[in-house]
Design a protein around this motif. Structure first.
Motif, PDB file in Angstrom:
ATOM      1  N   THR A 169      12.033   9.218  -7.882  1.00 58.17           N
ATOM      2  CA  THR A 169      11.041   9.280  -6.801  1.00 58.17           C
ATOM      3  C   THR A 169      10.044   8.135  -6.983  1.00 58.17           C
ATOM      4  O   THR A 169       9.803   7.686  -8.114  1.00 58.17           O
ATOM      5  N   PRO A 170       9.440   7.687  -5.887  1.00 59.57           N
ATOM      6  CA  PRO A 170       8.461   6.592  -6.002  1.00 59.57           C
ATOM      7  C   PRO A 170       7.336   6.948  -6.970  1.00 59.57           C
ATOM      8  O   PRO A 170       6.901   6.088  -7.754  1.00 59.57           O
ATOM      9  N   ALA A 195      15.227   2.081  -2.630  1.00 55.41           N
ATOM     10  CA  ALA A 195      14.102   2.388  -1.737  1.00 55.41           C
ATOM     11  C   ALA A 195      12.956   2.995  -2.544  1.00 55.41           C
ATOM     12  O   ALA A 195      11.781   2.648  -2.334  1.00 55.41           O
ATOM     13  N   ALA A 196      13.303   3.884  -3.475  1.00 57.55           N
ATOM     14  CA  ALA A 196      12.253   4.528  -4.286  1.00 57.55           C
ATOM     15  C   ALA A 196      11.545   3.485  -5.152  1.00 57.55           C
ATOM     16  O   ALA A 196      10.320   3.535  -5.325  1.00 57.55           O
ATOM     17  N   ILE A 197      12.303   2.536  -5.682  1.00 62.75           N
ATOM     18  CA  ILE A 197      11.687   1.481  -6.503  1.00 62.75           C
ATOM     19  C   ILE A 197      10.713   0.665  -5.654  1.00 62.75           C
ATOM     20  O   ILE A 197       9.564   0.427  -6.041  1.00 62.75           O
ATOM     21  N   LEU A 198      11.175   0.268  -4.468  1.00 66.51           N
ATOM     22  CA  LEU A 198      10.345  -0.577  -3.598  1.00 66.51           C
ATOM     23  C   LEU A 198       9.075   0.154  -3.183  1.00 66.51           C
ATOM     24  O   LEU A 198       7.974  -0.422  -3.193  1.00 66.51           O
ATOM     25  N   LEU A 199       9.228   1.414  -2.830  1.00 64.14           N
ATOM     26  CA  LEU A 199       8.053   2.176  -2.392  1.00 64.14           C
ATOM     27  C   LEU A 199       7.068   2.381  -3.544  1.00 64.14           C
ATOM     28  O   LEU A 199       5.852   2.369  -3.337  1.00 64.14           O
ATOM     29  N   ALA A 200       7.610   2.554  -4.746  1.00 67.31           N
ATOM     30  CA  ALA A 200       6.743   2.714  -5.916  1.00 67.31           C
ATOM     31  C   ALA A 200       5.883   1.465  -6.109  1.00 67.31           C
ATOM     32  O   ALA A 200       4.668   1.553  -6.313  1.00 67.31           O
ATOM     33  N   PHE A 201       6.522   0.298  -6.001  1.00 69.76           N
ATOM     34  CA  PHE A 201       5.764  -0.941  -6.226  1.00 69.76           C
ATOM     35  C   PHE A 201       4.803  -1.236  -5.077  1.00 69.76           C
ATOM     36  O   PHE A 201       3.717  -1.767  -5.284  1.00 69.76           O
ATOM     37  N   GLU A 202       5.226  -0.866  -3.874  1.00 71.41           N
ATOM     38  CA  GLU A 202       4.316  -1.069  -2.741  1.00 71.41           C
ATOM     39  C   GLU A 202       3.025  -0.285  -2.976  1.00 71.41           C
ATOM     40  O   GLU A 202       1.916  -0.774  -2.753  1.00 71.41           O
ATOM     41  N   LYS A 203       3.200   0.958  -3.467  1.00 69.96           N
ATOM     42  CA  LYS A 203       2.031   1.807  -3.757  1.00 69.96           C
ATOM     43  C   LYS A 203       1.184   1.168  -4.874  1.00 69.96           C
ATOM     44  O   LYS A 203      -0.053   1.123  -4.769  1.00 69.96           O
TER      45      LYS A 203
END
Lengths: 789, 386
Positions: B328-329, B216-224
């Motif tokens: 963390t993201p 989830a942290a990886i995905l949120l980081a890339f979304e940002k």
């Protein structure tokens, strides 16, 4: 709220009930609720509808008439100026709204329809039970401040029966539907004869439909002219057959008699408009909607000479005795055969109905309410509002009930009684008044409806001890102290599978299967729902002892539950961390020197992770920690052989002691003093609390507890946390840490004292009063002084 | 030096061969065995309560079945001809498997209690015991008997220093039983060292979207990053985990975005392909038993954004990775931004190319030495990775 703000409270049960919601009662009620904003010119109003969860839910069209709905009549002190409108006082349980009716701070208004049951008791009140029930309703009705009867006749009856002074009475009426002012087509009208007499009735003997049947059948003029008789009203087939027989036996031509069955308002208007004339022959009415409707439709109407009709028609030549079909016949023939007479009647009746337009009725009603608000002087029923000590009704299991909740309530009342007057309501008659309480009583609805209590508190937990209190809270509302983090067993066993599923679904916002409920019952570690939704909805406030559960309930159910920290109910009058006291306790319990004594408190059950603790002891011993476990509490279930077998399999017979029976308080305290470490675990979460852990904290005993429980109880630092999924390795590791590092609890004194102070019953009672809205800084008069005064 | 045959217990492999980490280790041992002592495959036959030999041809058939096209893995094993003599087992029985079968555990317990017992086990990690929150509740009855027997095993080796430390300091607390750390091989993909190519901008994660992997942290980081207009595609090579609703909902949200790609099947071929296309891989799981993905990425010369404490990375010298303290993201996004700088990326690629990552052959050679008694206890970090 300031004085310009008004809460308008409506009893909307009549709009839930199919017997009333689309009839006269419903029409008037809907009209009044819909028009409440007429008060908005002068007041800032909010509206609240009281609904009974036991009745069918309100239709959206009714629900949308008010700002909010509430499932009981418990309205708090903070509500401000309130007007209560009882839309139908004689049709539903008066106790449901009794707390409001007894509240002299509230302006209470009742719409009164009729007292027909008293006119024909042999039909409507056939047995003593019915009569007592009706008398009870009359008694509650008499407690309203102002009455709005739907006719002068009903006003007179109100005065006659309940001796209500005329200054407390303002007449109102049932409204004529707006459809009467519009012209719409009707397929039904096309199927009826060209000329006909309309007889509005209803499947009720008092409607006296036999009179128009006989009058029409016997009239040679009507029969010869082939003028039909249309009977409106939903008569069952067998009743229709009897009426047909009567019609034919009186000389009527069978093809001239028509029954409409159930019809909607548009058809009703059409058949009124199409009728040559209408006849209403009821024996008893509080008000006659058919008479007014006929007038509104431009159809001349003749009616029986009962008082409700007389005040509407006001002409003797258009009235007849309801028992005289011959007279009725002549009135009909006159209207049918004499066109100028008919025209004159239409002219006369064309203006009489105007005052019954919905708008007019609404204006008159709310103007009258406004007048009452201007002159109103609120009473001071609540003790606090008249400067006395608050008085609380406290409903709870009490000792000698053998339950933790009973003990806890007893300890609460001891302190609470120092701040407020407490009347205890227990499951049975108590032999003596509990310390701190003013009186001891048996649980009943009384405290919920009595004006003498500023607050009612019901105590609920996950056992059958609490069923009666739970049901009362559901019915009447009130404050609730809820002890458990989940009510799964309570619902499944006492309320059945269907309701259990409903409550879980409401909370989890997803489908919950029977299989899932069963799996939760057999292993609570799988449990997802708290089952606190109904309580959260009905109770105000809902107090929960667990921080975690409170957050969960508020988040899931959008509730306003309040966290009231759990109190220590095994306090110490001496220093429990004193080493000499500890050594003496160890001697009394026969503990060996050098032994690392671990204690776990409470019933021995798998859901307290006993297996994991046993395995942890095995690990500790393999790590050369001389651990010995004492399970201080009796067996909770028959499954205890599993624990004995495991102990034996691991060769720990000499190192694990099960107290198979109830442990005395003295011995229990000795274990708290003597142990080197505690271990209190739960395999179901959702913020579960543990009296055992609280005892360990109070005694300053370093203890291993699972995260959820430690968090729920705001545990101090000498409570070592392990993950909620119990792992013997981590439990043993934490115990070993206690053995190595903090076995000497004399160093924990400061934190222990602080926690004990914050979790004392004194503090608990202060917080409870604060959350109930009592300002403890106010110097209240004691009740004794008040009585003396 | 131990001249007696060494029995290797392959009970799980031969009864239910699947593509899992432990079976991979077993196949490598059997394939690369270099020892002077004979390695004799065996299994525990619960019907007779003892160990029996596994015929070599049958074992080969199973191993071929795992990687080959013809699935002959499920053919029932014939009953054991005769139990292996207890004395032989006591002299040298090696268990590389994790199992909870009580009869088999009892058999080991008896063998361990024999005088001069030469029973040896290999331990991977203690995650089920030390991170119970990652698993279903109430697994004690299943898991604990394994530990109870483990503490009777005279010699234990480990695949990581983290596992060895946990054995000594937390779980068993018998330092004299702790053998060496023998690192697994990083060359399982059979890839050459890749070279830096500034045109590659893709980042990849290999593994299922399990909450423990902090996907989830990886995905949120890339979304940002994408919201900020950063050109950094992300490929997830692995399926959505059953117990990962949060991750699944984010994946669903990102599915329509061009820089995002997910492939369910993480076969060796796909992994090779992804590594070939990646600028760096991401390995930020907070509960790694070993962390083979990061290890293999570095072996192929592809840098890694790694969470501090991944056991496999602690076995090799520094370099080739950007280590973050928490998954963390924000920290992941910052690391990605750094790696998008060609100068920094190239430096990390060069570092990765110079790393000496243990090989499977080296692992088996080291294991053989230990099993033959040629080496004893080793300190963490002391291992032959060549």
């Amino acid at each position: 709220m300031n004085e310009n703000e008004q809460l308008i409270l409506f009893d909307m049960r009549c709009l839930q009930d199919s017997a009333y919601k689309h009839r006269g009662v419903g029409k008037l009620s809907e009209n009044l609720v819909r028009s409440v904003d007429r008060l908005s010119k002068k007041y800032k109003i909010s509206t609240l509808g009281l609904v009974d969860p036991a009745l069918p839910p309100l239709e959206d069209s009714f629900r949308n008439l008010v700002d909010e709905v509430c499932a009981n009549a418990h309205v708090g002190l903070e509500r401000g100026p309130t007007v209560f409108i009882e839309l139908s006082p004689m049709t539903h349980d008066p106790l449901f709204v009794a707390r409001v009716v007894n509240d002299t701070d509230v302006l209470k208004i009742a719409i009164v329809y009729d007292f027909i049951p008293l006119l024909k008791p042999e039909r409507y009140l056939p047995n003593p039970s019915n009569r007592i029930h009706y008398d009870t309703q009359l008694t509650w009705l008499s407690r309203f401040d102002h009455f709005f009867p739907i006719s002068q006749y009903t006003a007179d009856e109100l005065h006659r029966i309940l001796h209500i002074d005329s200054t407390r009475i303002t007449n109102t009426a049932a409204p004529v539907g707006s459809a009467f002012e519009l012209l719409r087509s009707s397929a039904l009208r096309e199927r009826l004869p060209k000329r006909y007499v309309l007889a509005p009735g209803g499947a009720e003997p008092r409607k006296n439909i036999e009179c128009p049947i006989k009058a029409h059948a016997r009239s040679g003029a009507l029969q010869d002219a082939q003028i039909g008789l249309v009977v409106a009203g939903n008569y069952p087939w067998d009743w229709q057959a009897r009426l047909r027989d009567l019609y034919v036996s009186c000389g009527g031509q069978s093809d001239l008699l028509f029954f409409t069955g159930f019809i909607d308002e548009d058809d009703l208007v059409a058949i009124y408009r199409g009728a040559t004339c209408a006849i209403v022959a009821a024996h008893m009415e509080g008000f006659s909607i058919p008479v007014v409707e006929a007038m509104a439709a431009g159809t001349p109407v003749v009616a029986s000479d009962i008082p409700a009709h007389v005040e509407l028609v006001e002409r003797g030549d258009l009235m007849f005795s309801p028992d005289d079909a011959q007279e009725a016949m002549s009135k009909l023939e006159m209207l049918v055969s004499n066109e100028s007479h008919r025209a004159a009647v239409i002219e006369d009746q064309s203006t009489r109905w105007q005052r019954f337009r919905a708008d007019n009725i609404a204006s008159m009603f709310w103007n009258a309410v406004d007048g009452l608000l201007v002159t109103r002087k609120p009473g001071t029923v609540f003790n606090v509002t008249r400067g006395s000590r608050p008085r609380i009704a406290f409903l709870s299991p009490m000792p000698p009930d053998r339950s933790g909740v009973a003990d806890y309530s007893a300890a609460t009342i001891k302190e609470l009684g120092k701040l407020v007057d407490v009347d205890v309501y227990a499951r049975g008659k108590l032999l003596e008044i509990p310390e701190g309480a003013s009186t001891a009583n048996t649980i009943s609805p009384f405290p919920f409806v009595s004006p003498q209590y500023d607050r009612v508190i019901g105590v609920v937990g996950n056992s059958d001890f609490h069923l009666e209190i739970f049901n009362l809270l559901m019915r009447y509302g009130g404050a609730c102290i809820e002890h458990d983090n989940r009510l799964l067993g309570f619902y499944r066993i006492l309320h059945g599978l269907g309701r259990t599923q409903d409550v879980a679904q409401m909370e989890l916002k997803r489908a919950v299967s029977c299989h899932e409920i069963d799996s939760w019952m057999s292993d609570e570690s799988l449990l997802e729902a708290t089952f606190l939704g109904e309580l959260a909805k009905s109770c105000s406030p809902l107090f929960l002892h667990s921080k975690v559960t409170t957050a969960l309930v508020n988040e899931r159910l959008n509730a306003g539950a309040i966290h009231l920290p759990f109190s220590i109910y095994r306090p110490w009058t001496y220093d429990p961390v004193d080493l000499t006291i500890k050594n003496n306790a160890r001697k009394r319990l026969g503990m060996e020197d050098g032994e690392f004594a671990i204690a776990t408190f409470g019933y021995i059950h798998s859901n307290k992770a006993i297996e994991e603790i046993i395995w942890a002891v095995d690990l500790l011993r393999s790590w050369n920690v001389p651990a010995k476990l004492y399970c201080v509490g009796g067996w909770a279930t028959l499954e205890h052989q599993l624990f004995l077998d495991l102990r034996s399999r691991l060769g720990l017979e000499d190192h694990i002691v099960f107290a198979a029976e109830y442990t005395s308080d003295a011995k229990y305290r000795d274990f708290l003093l003597a142990a080197d470490a505690g271990v209190q675990l739960r395999t179901h979460f959702l913020g579960g609390l543990s009296g055992g852990l609280l005892d360990c904290i109070a005694a300053g005993l370093p203890t291993v507890a699972n995260d959820d429980m430690a968090e729920a109880m705001d545990a101090p630092s000498y409570i070592l946390r392990v993950p909620d999924h119990p792992s013997p390795v981590l439990i043993a590791e934490a115990l070993a840490e206690i053995s190595d590092r903090i076995r000497d609890r004399t160093k924990l004194g400061g934190e222990r004292l602080l926690y004990s102070d914050e979790h004392s019953f004194k503090r608990y009672s202060e917080l409870l009063c604060q959350y109930l809205g009592f300002d403890l800084k106010v110097p209240w008069r004691s009740r004794m002084k008040e009585v003396a005064a | 030096m131990n001249r007696s045959p060494i029995f290797i217990d392959l009970t799980n492999l031969v009864s239910n061969p699947i593509q899992c980490g432990i079976h991979r280790v077993e196949r490598e041992i059997v394939s690369h065995w270099p020892g002077t002592a004979e390695l004799v495959p065996c299994r525990f036959d619960s019907a007779i309560g003892s160990f029996v030999e596994v015929p070599a041809d049958r074992l080969q058939e199973i191993i071929d079945g795992i990687s080959g096209d013809v699935d002959r893995r499920r053919t029932p094993l014939p009953p054991g001809k005769r139990p292996i003599a207890t004395d032989d087992l006591v002299r040298g029985l090696f268990n590389p498997e994790v199992f909870y079968d009580q009869l088999r555990l009892n058999a080991y317990s008896n063998l361990c209690r024999a005088p001069h017992s030469g029973i040896r086990w290999m331990v991977y990690d203690f995650l089920p015991y030390l991170r119970p929150q990652d698993r279903s509740c109430r697994t004690t009855e299943l898991l604990m008997p394994y530990l109870r027997v483990l503490r009777e095993v005279p010699q234990v080796s480990f695949i990581s220093a983290a596992a060895r430390i946990a054995f000594i300091e937390r779980v068993i607390r018998m330092p004299d039983r702790a053998g060496p750390v023998i690192p697994l091989g990083g060359d399982g993909l059979g890839m050459p060292k890749l070279k830096f190519d500034g045109g590659k901008r893709m980042f990849s994660f290999v593994g299922n979207t399990d909450p423990r992997q902090n996907v989830a942290a990886i995905l949120l980081a890339f979304e940002k990053l994408w919201d900020d207009g950063v050109d950094a595609p992300l490929t997830i090579l692995g399926a959505n985990g059953d117990q990962a609703p949060v991750e699944a909902s984010i994946v669903e949200r990102l599915r329509g975005r061009e820089p995002f790609n997910q492939m369910d099947k993480a076969t060796d071929g796909f992994v090779r392909h992804i590594l070939n296309e990646s600028r760096a891989t991401i390995s930020v799981g907070s509960a790694e038993g070993f962390g083979i993905a990061a290890y293999e990425s570095l072996h192929a010369g592809v840098p890694v954004i790694a969470l501090k404490g991944i056991p496999s990375l602690d076995l090799i010298s520094p370099g080739g990775r950007l280590t973050i303290d928490a998954a963390t993201p924000d920290l992941i996004a910052n690391a990605v931004r750094k790696l998008l700088d060609d100068r920094i990326a190239e430096g990390l690629w060069n570092d990765a190319a110079g790393l000496q990552i243990p090989t499977w052959k080296g692992f088996v050679k080291q294991l053989a030495k230990w099993l033959q008694g040629e080496i004893g206890t080793m300190k963490p970090g002391e291992h032959d990775g060549k």
